[in-house]
Design an enzyme around this catalytic site. Structure first.
Site, PDB file in Angstrom:
ATOM      1  N   GLU A  98     -10.789  47.154 -13.050  1.00 33.19           N
ATOM      2  CA  GLU A  98     -10.360  46.710 -14.382  1.00 33.19           C
ATOM      3  C   GLU A  98      -9.860  45.284 -14.191  1.00 33.19           C
ATOM      4  OE1 GLU A  98     -11.379  48.573 -16.614  1.00 33.19           O
ATOM      5  OE2 GLU A  98     -11.631  50.412 -15.455  1.00 33.19           O
ATOM      6  N   CYS A 117      -3.050  41.816 -19.157  1.00 31.97           N
ATOM      7  CA  CYS A 117      -4.498  41.617 -19.259  1.00 31.97           C
ATOM      8  C   CYS A 117      -4.921  41.704 -20.717  1.00 31.97           C
ATOM      9  CB  CYS A 117      -5.223  42.642 -18.424  1.00 31.97           C
ATOM     10  SG  CYS A 117      -4.589  44.282 -18.697  1.00 31.97           S
TER      11      CYS A 117
HETATM   12  P1  NAD Z   1      -5.563  38.868  -8.451  1.00 32.72           P
HETATM   13  O1  NAD Z   1      -7.013  39.081  -8.623  1.00 32.72           O
HETATM   14  O2  NAD Z   1      -5.076  37.553  -7.988  1.00 32.72           O
HETATM   15  O3  NAD Z   1      -4.999  39.927  -7.393  1.00 32.72           O
HETATM   16  C1  NAD Z   1      -5.254  41.318  -7.526  1.00 32.72           C
HETATM   17  C2  NAD Z   1      -5.221  41.944  -6.144  1.00 32.72           C
HETATM   18  O4  NAD Z   1      -6.343  41.459  -5.407  1.00 32.72           O
HETATM   19  C3  NAD Z   1      -3.971  41.585  -5.333  1.00 32.72           C
HETATM   20  O5  NAD Z   1      -3.558  42.701  -4.588  1.00 32.72           O
HETATM   21  C4  NAD Z   1      -4.490  40.491  -4.435  1.00 32.72           C
HETATM   22  O6  NAD Z   1      -3.752  40.341  -3.239  1.00 32.72           O
HETATM   23  C5  NAD Z   1      -5.888  40.987  -4.149  1.00 32.72           C
HETATM   24  N1  NAD Z   1      -6.788  39.947  -3.665  1.00 32.72           N
HETATM   25  C6  NAD Z   1      -6.728  38.614  -3.898  1.00 32.72           C
HETATM   26  N2  NAD Z   1      -7.730  37.997  -3.249  1.00 32.72           N
HETATM   27  C7  NAD Z   1      -8.436  38.943  -2.611  1.00 32.72           C
HETATM   28  C8  NAD Z   1      -9.576  38.929  -1.772  1.00 32.72           C
HETATM   29  N3  NAD Z   1     -10.214  37.795  -1.488  1.00 32.72           N
HETATM   30  N4  NAD Z   1     -10.005  40.101  -1.283  1.00 32.72           N
HETATM   31  C9  NAD Z   1      -9.383  41.252  -1.587  1.00 32.72           C
HETATM   32  N5  NAD Z   1      -8.297  41.331  -2.376  1.00 32.72           N
HETATM   33  C10 NAD Z   1      -7.835  40.191  -2.883  1.00 32.72           C
HETATM   34  O7  NAD Z   1      -4.864  39.295  -9.818  1.00 32.72           O
HETATM   35  P2  NAD Z   1      -3.327  39.221 -10.223  1.00 32.72           P
HETATM   36  O8  NAD Z   1      -2.950  37.786 -10.429  1.00 32.72           O
HETATM   37  O9  NAD Z   1      -2.492  40.054  -9.336  1.00 32.72           O
HETATM   38  O10 NAD Z   1      -3.382  39.973 -11.631  1.00 32.72           O
HETATM   39  C11 NAD Z   1      -3.806  39.329 -12.795  1.00 32.72           C
HETATM   40  C12 NAD Z   1      -5.253  39.652 -13.121  1.00 32.72           C
HETATM   41  O11 NAD Z   1      -5.401  41.048 -13.233  1.00 32.72           O
HETATM   42  C13 NAD Z   1      -5.676  39.084 -14.460  1.00 32.72           C
HETATM   43  O12 NAD Z   1      -6.980  38.600 -14.370  1.00 32.72           O
HETATM   44  C14 NAD Z   1      -5.592  40.296 -15.385  1.00 32.72           C
HETATM   45  O13 NAD Z   1      -6.401  40.189 -16.528  1.00 32.72           O
HETATM   46  C15 NAD Z   1      -6.024  41.389 -14.472  1.00 32.72           C
HETATM   47  N6  NAD Z   1      -5.535  42.693 -14.923  1.00 32.72           N
HETATM   48  C16 NAD Z   1      -6.421  43.509 -15.553  1.00 32.72           C
HETATM   49  C17 NAD Z   1      -6.013  44.746 -16.022  1.00 32.72           C
HETATM   50  C18 NAD Z   1      -6.968  45.663 -16.734  1.00 32.72           C
HETATM   51  O14 NAD Z   1      -6.625  46.820 -16.938  1.00 32.72           O
HETATM   52  N7  NAD Z   1      -8.145  45.200 -17.121  1.00 32.72           N
HETATM   53  C19 NAD Z   1      -4.684  45.144 -15.834  1.00 32.72           C
HETATM   54  C20 NAD Z   1      -3.810  44.290 -15.171  1.00 32.72           C
HETATM   55  C21 NAD Z   1      -4.251  43.055 -14.721  1.00 32.72           C
END
Ligand code: NAD
Length: 542
Positions: free
Chosen positions: A293, A327
């Site tokens: 998501e 989000c």
């Molecule tokens: P992010 O993508 O920066 O991080 C999410 C997770 O991915 C973290 O645990 C991070 O450490 C990990 N990550 C980062 N780089 C990675 C890599 N190269 N390989 C593997 N894992 C990696 O997101 P964020 O800033 O924590 O959260 C915000 C984002 O999440 C926004 O885009 C938001 O829209 C989305 N979000 C979506 C929903 C939904 O239900 N659709 C809900 C909450 C947040």
């Protein structure tokens, strides 16, 4: 093993506490906040039921007070990830055989621990780690997490009850087996509830998990781990690791036993992870399940029949609560010319009334954004809008990171419906508004549908049923969660299952049975009572 068809408690949503001045819950959470803010914790990895200190640590600071240190956490090396995987696979031997009612008991207990003894602590941790106001912390880390845990138990039994027809001579049964191998949960900073739910719901269905929380949420993830431990999640079932996400992911995805990714976060990262799974596909014992998501560019459309005050409130709440870091947060709005004058003055009045500062002062409606990277990115877009000729700042536009990462809630108005902040997810307290001619409603709906790659949430405000129907139809693929006469945020578990399509995710609807189905692999068992002993069918007779 089974000696009864047990009913589980009927899930009900946890009531949201008010935290009004003088209330006991306000006193308790402020005390917890003070105690936690003024002491330091150390957060080790958690592997096979043991705290693992690696000695390689990073500090943790609240976004609203970034020079203040509230603790440290330990970074994993590859050997720790290998250990977490091995340990999970070992734990799977017992956990996958654990009767479902015992698994249910553990997670129902976790829900009650959060509702009671851990409530103030998990809310205070979320206020400190993610700079949420008490209301935002309460609806997330207390209520939504409790709801996920309770409703998922009920959904699990609904799934198990789903059985095929049988006949008098053959009994057909479906067993909902956990996935073979281990699963991987990667969680975002913005919801403590999502961080807890992603590993918990897979474990509830009998899976074992390696969980990697966001670096910006470790402080509150620690409380989740403590709750799971106290609730009785056995050693090795949920293993928690921190550190370089690329190294951790490479190690997890190199394992032939990797069987599922449960991700919430940004779109780009999810697509990269999907690609990596594809590249490794020949190495896996099973096809990994992939649930993600991701981002959004969530919209509000007002029809000329809408009430201007209601439109303004939807914009203000939808765009700015939790600094727009949901989000589902509204980040683009389409307002008809005839309503604009009123909507504009209400929005300006509301935004100017916000108090901004630390969540400890409960009169603040807005606090800091999550980290310096996010602050700098938002400041850049705001500066850009100040200098672009097709955009202007209606209200807000200030920022200051001297103490915390504070961005003023900002409304940009653009004459260009494809202006950069109409299309790009900024993930902060910034909304962009495009004012359209009243008689171009149909064209505007088409524009809304075609402007961004995302399709997470959206709202139509209209008192004209034909116009609402037209929007519902025209925007059917533009949002996985669509709201009529409401803001596009605030989905509640069990009431509005959540998820979007297009670049916003696989739309497996967190908080529904549909999501849990992704973490099981059904086995069909047919038992024949009188087994044939002659191959000849009647038609072969003379
Ligand atoms: P992010 O993508 O920066 O991080 C999410 C997770 O991915 C973290 O645990 C991070 O450490 C990990 N990550 C980062 N780089 C990675 C890599 N190269 N390989 C593997 N894992 C990696 O997101 P964020 O800033 O924590 O959260 C915000 C984002 O999440 C926004 O885009 C938001 O829209 C989305 N979000 C979506 C929903 C939904 O239900 N659709 C809900 C909450 C947040």
């Amino acid at each position: 093993m089974g000696k009864g068809f047990f009913n589980v408690p009927i899930a009900v949503n946890e009531p949201v506490k008010g935290y009004a001045p003088g209330s006991p819950e306000r006193k308790a959470v402020l005390q917890a906040y003070k105690d936690m803010f003024n002491s330091k914790i150390d957060v080790p990895l958690y592997i096979n039921g043991n705290d693992v200190e690696t000695g390689n640590t990073r500090t943790m600071s609240p976004p609203h007070d970034h020079q203040h240190v509230v603790g440290t956490y330990h970074l994993a090396e590859q050997a720790h990830i290998d250990d977490a995987i091995a340990t999970a696979l070992e734990a799977r031997k017992s956990w996958s055989q654990m009767p479902w009612e015992q698994r249910a008991g553990i997670f129902l207990r976790a829900a009650e621990l959060i509702a009671g003894p851990y409530r103030a602590k998990i809310n205070a941790a979320t206020m400190i780690a993610q700079s949420k106001t008490i209301h935002q912390a309460e609806i997330d880390s207390a209520c939504e997490l409790i709801d996920f845990l309770r409703f998922n138990v009920q959904f699990m039994t609904d799934i198990y009850a789903e059985q095929p027809e049988s006949t008098s001579d053959a009994w057909n049964r479906i067993e909902y087996r956990p996935l073979e191998g281990f699963t991987y949960a990667v969680t975002p900073f913005n919801f403590t509830a999502i961080a807890g739910n992603l590993p918990a719901c897979m474990a509830l269905m009998g899976n074992v998990v390696v969980w990697k929380p966001s670096d910006s949420q470790i402080y509150s993830a620690k409380v989740i781990m403590d709750v799971f431990k106290e609730a009785g999640v056995p050693a090795g079932v949920i293993n928690v690791v921190f550190g370089d996400p690329v190294m951790i992911t490479n190690t997890v995805m190199a394992s032939p036993d990797f069987s599922g990714l449960h991700f919430t976060g940004s779109t780009f990262i999810f697509k990269e992870l999907w690609k990596q799974i594809g590249n490794n596909i020949h190495n896996y014992k099973t096809y990994p399940r992939i649930v993600g998501e991701t981002g959004g560019k969530d919209f509000i459309v007002a029809h000329k029949s809408a009430n201007a005050k209601q439109v303004a409130t939807a914009i203000v709440r939808g765009a700015f609560e939790f600094q727009g870091q949901k989000c589902s947060a509204a980040s683009r709005a389409y307002i008809p010319e005839s309503l604009w004058k009123d909507v504009k003055s209400y929005v300006i009045e509301d935004v100017n009334s916000f108090k901004i500062g630390s969540p400890e002062d409960m009169s603040n409606f807005i606090t800091a954004v999550i980290h310096e990277g996010s602050f700098d990115k938002l400041a850049k877009y705001i500066d850009q809008a100040k200098s672009d000729t097709d955009a202007e700042i209606l209200v807000g536009g200030g920022y200051d990171k001297s103490k915390g990462y504070f961005i003023e809630p900002t409304v940009i108005v653009t004459s260009n419906p494809k202006y950069t902040t109409m299309c790009t997810e900024l993930f902060g307290p910034v909304i962009t508004i495009y004012v359209y001619e009243d008689d171009t409603y149909a064209e505007t709906l088409k524009l809304v549908d075609e402007t961004s790659e995302y399709a997470l949430t959206g709202a139509i405000l209209s008192t004209d049923r034909y116009a609402a129907t037209q929007a519902t139809e025209a925007l059917q693929n533009a949002a996985g969660n669509f709201y009529i006469n409401d803001k596009p945020t605030g989905a509640v578990v069990g009431q509005q299952p959540f998820g979007g399509a297009r670049a916003s995710g696989t739309n497996d609807k967190a908080g529904s049975a549909q999501n849990l189905l992704r973490w099981v692999s059904p086995r069909m068992i047919k038992e024949t009572f009188v087994t044939p002993s002659d191959y000849r069918y009647p038609f072969l007779g003379e």
